[in-house]
Design an enzyme around this catalytic site. Structure first.
Site, PDB file in Angstrom:
ATOM      1  N   CYS A  52       0.883  -1.193   0.000  1.00 54.01           N
ATOM      2  CA  CYS A  52       0.000   0.000   0.000  1.00 54.01           C
ATOM      3  C   CYS A  52       0.904   1.221   0.000  1.00 54.01           C
ATOM      4  CB  CYS A  52      -0.900   0.017   1.225  1.00 54.01           C
ATOM      5  SG  CYS A  52      -1.792  -1.526   1.525  1.00 54.01           S
ATOM      6  N   ALA A  53       1.322   1.661  -1.161  1.00 51.89           N
ATOM      7  CA  ALA A  53       2.507   2.508  -1.251  1.00 51.89           C
ATOM      8  C   ALA A  53       2.276   4.019  -1.236  1.00 51.89           C
ATOM      9  CB  ALA A  53       3.296   2.141  -2.515  1.00 51.89           C
ATOM     10  N   ALA A  54       1.155   4.497  -1.798  1.00 51.56           N
ATOM     11  CA  ALA A  54       0.999   5.941  -2.001  1.00 51.56           C
ATOM     12  C   ALA A  54       1.025   6.699  -0.671  1.00 51.56           C
ATOM     13  CB  ALA A  54      -0.307   6.228  -2.738  1.00 51.56           C
ATOM     14  N   PRO A  55       1.581   7.915  -0.670  1.00 50.57           N
ATOM     15  CA  PRO A  55       2.160   8.647  -1.809  1.00 50.57           C
ATOM     16  C   PRO A  55       3.629   8.318  -2.105  1.00 50.57           C
ATOM     17  CG  PRO A  55       2.177  10.047   0.121  1.00 50.57           C
ATOM     18  CD  PRO A  55       1.511   8.777   0.548  1.00 50.57           C
ATOM     19  N   GLY A  56       4.169   7.317  -1.404  1.00 49.82           N
ATOM     20  CA  GLY A  56       5.499   6.844  -1.753  1.00 49.82           C
ATOM     21  C   GLY A  56       6.604   7.210  -0.783  1.00 49.82           C
ATOM     22  N   GLY A  57       6.260   7.730   0.381  1.00 46.05           N
ATOM     23  CA  GLY A  57       7.298   8.098   1.345  1.00 46.05           C
ATOM     24  C   GLY A  57       8.134   6.918   1.799  1.00 46.05           C
ATOM     25  N   LYS A  58       7.477   5.833   2.173  1.00 46.75           N
ATOM     26  CA  LYS A  58       8.211   4.652   2.632  1.00 46.75           C
ATOM     27  C   LYS A  58       8.805   3.898   1.442  1.00 46.75           C
ATOM     28  CE  LYS A  58       5.086   4.269   6.579  1.00 46.75           C
ATOM     29  NZ  LYS A  58       4.192   5.362   6.128  1.00 46.75           N
TER      30      LYS A  58
ATOM     31  N   CYS B 108      -0.471   3.766  11.173  1.00 43.96           N
ATOM     32  CA  CYS B 108      -0.354   5.051  11.863  1.00 43.96           C
ATOM     33  C   CYS B 108      -1.483   5.183  12.886  1.00 43.96           C
ATOM     34  CB  CYS B 108      -0.349   6.223  10.881  1.00 43.96           C
ATOM     35  SG  CYS B 108      -1.774   6.308   9.785  1.00 43.96           S
TER      36      CYS B 108
END
Length: 418
Positions: free
Chosen positions: A252-258, A372
């Site tokens: 579950c990637a968006a917005p791509g910080g991790k 989170c």
């Protein structure tokens, strides 16, 4: 007609969020570019402050006003909230400014009698010491402005003292924390570059804490020297610790910080497949990767809760940063506490994503499950379900709290497929 002052802008945004279901963060992005950085900061702090404290503010209004809240126009109600918030919950706004500017707004959005009413209530608020309820749940609810169901849950979960400290910490403005792009710089170098440009930056572990930074207009941000990311969120990729050349799946990637953090840890060598369920968010992942100079991320639209047999045992590492209640990021998004209910259930989708990620992992591979939120039902109880099955061991587990770690509320669990 556009708002003439930051207080008027805050008033109009509060009305849109309260009565039209708008999102405060999106409305704040529409503030005019002509607004000064100082006025913009005031509007932002007022909007989030009033949203966070609205239950307390309404308690005070009911205590001081002879007119019931339901009889007030939506504008006068929000003007009272704004005025009382400035009087009672800020320390840099003069009492005269809080009252006088509120009266001006009441004249514009009401009539002469409205202005007199607002003036009277605010002057009463300025000289009144508010008495809060004595019963523990009601006291926490009114004093810190939380739904009673959530106060009751946290008292049961953590004890009354810890619950109160937690609420106090969620009231504080979070630091602006920057994760240096390790492909281009270090924390020490980034802090030096920011300070050279007149910013107030300091190294904090592997991150940089900066005040007064307009990220959207910052050259170093545009050139990919850093990503804005809380330290607890940054710990997710660091805990997974992907290596150069590995195959990684971000469920579950968006917005791509991790996702981009993992690519930096991999020295931009290997492959990361990054999924998100929303098409428009795939573009965000790709834009962030391009800004940071990262080329190993393949972003794809997919529902991580739906199993894909083609991915079985293909990944060295898997990150499951799952959808959750978001009750760990109330410092940044206080509206979340009003948009949740005790009936909310994220567990099914969370467990499906975790089980799918586990199936995609090679034997000997490692997985990080993160949220989170600070809710056990979404954290330890979910990873505990996977650990009931054969073939996984727990390597690491930690819940971060704002009152003990000075971070967002966050949960990280690292599992190994054995």
């Amino acid at each position: 007609m556009p708002a003439a002052t930051p207080r008027e802008a805050a008033l109009l945004i509060l009305c849109k969020t309260e009565y039209e279901g708008a999102y405060p963060n999106l409305e704040l992005k529409k503030l005019p570019q002509t607004m000064s950085a100082r006025d913009r900061a005031l509007a932002v702090s007022l909007v989030y402050g009033v949203i966070s404290k609205k239950l307390t503010l309404d308690y005070i209004i009911r205590t001081l006003s002879k007119i019931k809240i339901k009889k007030l126009s939506k504008y006068i109600h929000q003007i009272l909230r704004l005025g009382i918030y400035q009087l009672m919950f800020t320390d840099k706004i003069p009492q005269s400014a809080a009252v006088n500017e509120s009266v001006k707004l009441a004249k514009r959005y009401g009539h002469a009698a409205s202005a007199g009413y607002v003036n009277g209530v605010l002057r009463a608020a300025a000289r009144t010491v508010i008495e809060y309820p004595g019963e523990p749940v009601k006291r926490l609810s009114v004093m810190y402005s939380y739904p009673e169901w959530l106060c009751r849950r946290w008292i049961t979960e953590f004890g009354a003292d810890f619950a109160e400290e937690l609420m106090k910490a969620f009231d504080k403005e979070p630091e602006l924390t920057l994760r240096p792009n390790s492909l281009k710089t270090t924390a020490v170098e980034l802090a030096a570059m920011l300070n050279d440009e007149g910013k107030n930056a300091a190294v904090s572990g592997n991150a940089v804490v900066c005040t007064g930074l307009d990220v959207g207009n910052d050259r170093l941000y545009r050139e990919g020297f850093y990503t804005v990311q809380d330290k607890a969120a940054a710990a997710a990729a660091a805990t997974l610790s992907p290596k150069p050349g590995e195959t990684v799946i971000d469920m579950c990637a968006a917005p791509g910080g991790k996702t981009t953090h993992m690519a930096e840890l991999m020295k931009n060598s290997g492959k990361i497949t990054a999924f998100d369920i929303h098409e428009h968010k795939i573009k965000l992942i790709e834009e962030n990767a391009a800004r940071l100079g990262i080329t190993i991320i393949a972003a794809k639209k997919a529902d991580a809760a739906v199993y894909d047999g083609a991915l079985k045992e293909t990944a060295d590492k898997v990150l499951c940063d799952v959808p959750c209640s978001g009750l760990g990021i109330l410092r940044r998004k206080p509206d979340i506490k009003w948009n949740r209910s005790p009936e909310d259930d994220f567990r099914t989708v969370q467990l499906n994503i975790l089980k799918n990620g586990a199936a995609y992992l090679k034997h000997g591979g490692e997985l990080v499950y993160s949220t989170c939120t600070i809710e056990r039902a979404e954290n330890e109880e979910i990873t505990g379900e996977l650990l009931k099955t054969d073939g996984f061991e727990k390597l690491f587990e930690k819940t971060y709290y704002p009152n003990t770690d000075n971070t967002d509320g966050f949960y990280i669990c690292k599992l190994k497929k054995i």
